[in-house]
Enzyme design. Structure first.
Site, PDB file in Angstrom:
ATOM      1  CG  HIS A 137      -1.644   1.175   1.344  1.00 49.45           C
ATOM      2  ND1 HIS A 137      -2.903   1.274   1.053  1.00 49.45           N
ATOM      3  CD2 HIS A 137      -1.100   2.316   1.851  1.00 49.45           C
ATOM      4  CE1 HIS A 137      -3.571   2.697   1.284  1.00 49.45           C
ATOM      5  NE2 HIS A 137      -2.527   3.279   1.870  1.00 49.45           N
ATOM      6  CD  GLU A 138       1.811   3.578   3.719  1.00 46.32           C
ATOM      7  OE1 GLU A 138       1.997   4.841   3.184  1.00 46.32           O
ATOM      8  OE2 GLU A 138       0.703   3.552   4.197  1.00 46.32           O
ATOM      9  CG  HIS A 140       0.612   6.412  -0.765  1.00 40.37           C
ATOM     10  ND1 HIS A 140      -0.324   6.843  -1.528  1.00 40.37           N
ATOM     11  CD2 HIS A 140       0.023   5.835   0.542  1.00 40.37           C
ATOM     12  CE1 HIS A 140      -1.356   6.416  -0.469  1.00 40.37           C
ATOM     13  NE2 HIS A 140      -1.402   5.763   0.478  1.00 40.37           N
TER      14      HIS A 140
END
Length: 373
Positions: A25-26, A29
């Protein structure tokens, strides 16, 4: 008796489940931010005090932190891990705030998008490896072949040989469709569309509330109308890569629909808040699924990944959805919200997130055996 597992299985399952999902998920980003030239000061798995880490040549501190309940990327120019902008500092090249509005929106959306892609990848892989399970004769499965001893459908006037063609106006292709359309609505009156002797009509049936338990003692309430179809053998049709992705996307949509329905029922009182789960419940179920094998564990990972995407897209400041809401306002107003309003929104959002975490953790603790019921 319910099956019990060694205690170490639960933290192991939790770390194997949440760790990769948070990292990916990170990483979504981070990679999109890097593509647009935005610098990252820190990439953390977990919150709180740093346990271990290193700094790369770009100046990003990659670290493992003490509280393994999530993670974050702190971009250059962010005041804190919640990506709250520092209004007092001048904007420099490489700051998150120096990116254009659409670039910032894509950077924020990349985290939830990564979780959705993970789920699609898992479901698509399953379809390609195992094939698509279909009934040998789907239409025959929707014919009522038997009733349970206590059958709301029989009491409502459904007869043997009737064909269930729709539930609440949604067409049913096989018995799996019928079951899934009913199990979500315990205690609710449902419109069951019947085909009998060439004519079609609707029968209102109140689904029974039935509490079921799995082998580990996890309980849930489902709806049943007490019918059985002509269940035959299922065959597994081969699925190619393109078709698998389309089917995986449809599986994700159906899963999110189940999640939204369940959450809305908790808010309306149709379901108990005890059906909510926090980190302790995730750890417990992760360990249980791990004990069943990698197939079950990976399936559960897809479900948790979709949950992470859904939660992060809620329009709550401090979550990805809150940032996207601010960018939508900025796009409409042609200027960002004032620093003071953003600060108050982030504080309120953080308080709401912490309160929600505390709430579900209390529910988790109340489920533990030594607290009784």
């Amino acid at each position: 008796m319910f099956e019990t597992l060694p205690f170490w299985v639960y933290p192991l399952g939790f770390l194997l489940m949440l760790g990769p999902l948070v990292v990916l998920h990170e990483l979504g980003h981070y990679l999109v931010g890097r593509m647009f030239g935005v610098g990252a000061e820190a990439f953390s798995v977990g919150f709180g005090k740093e346990i271990a880490g290193f700094t790369d040549k770009r100046g990003t501190r990659w670290k493992l932190s003490a509280l393994p309940l999530g993670g974050y990327v702190q971009f250059q120019g962010d005041m804190n891990p919640a990506s709250q902008p520092n209004a007092e500092a001048p904007v420099r090249k490489g700051d998150f705030q120096a990116a254009t509005l659409w670039q910032r929106a894509l950077i924020v959306a990349a985290g939830p998008a990564a979780n959705v892609l993970i789920a699609i990848g898992i479901f698509a892989a399953f379809f390609m490896i195992f094939g698509n399970p279909v009934a040998a004769d789907p239409a025959e499965e929707t014919v009522v072949a038997a009733f349970a001893e206590d059958s709301p459908a029989r009491e409502a006037g459904v007869q043997l040989g009737d064909r269930i063609v729709a539930v609440e106006g949604e067409e049913t292709r096989d018995f799996r469709d019928i079951s899934q359309s009913i199990m979500l609505y315990p205690g609710r009156e449902l419109d069951i569309t019947i085909e009998r002797d060439g004519s079609t009509f609707t029968v209102p049936v109140v689904a029974d509330r039935v509490e079921v338990s799995d082998q580990f003692g996890n309980k849930t309430v489902i709806g049943r109308i007490g019918v059985q179809g002509n269940l035959g053998e299922r065959v597994f049709e081969p699925v190619g890569p393109i078709a698998a992705i389309g089917m995986a996307w449809q599986e994700c949509i159906e899963t999110v629909d189940l999640m939204v329905t369940g959450i809305s029922q908790i808010f309306t009182g149709e379901r108990s808040v005890k059906e909510l789960g926090g980190p302790i419940t995730i750890a417990k179920v992760s360990g249980e699924q791990l004990s069943l094998g990698w197939l079950e564990f990976t399936s559960f990972a897809a479900l948790i990944s979709l949950n992470l995407a859904f939660i992060n897209l809620l329009p709550i400041p401090a979550l990805d959805g809150g940032h996207l809401a601010f960018y939508a306002v900025e796009a409409i107003r042609r200027k960002p919200a004032s620093p003071r309003s953003q600060e108050w929104a982030f504080r309120t959002g953080m308080a709401l997130v912490l309160a929600l975490m505390l709430f579900v953790t209390v529910i988790d603790l109340a489920k533990l055996p030594f607290f009784g019921s």
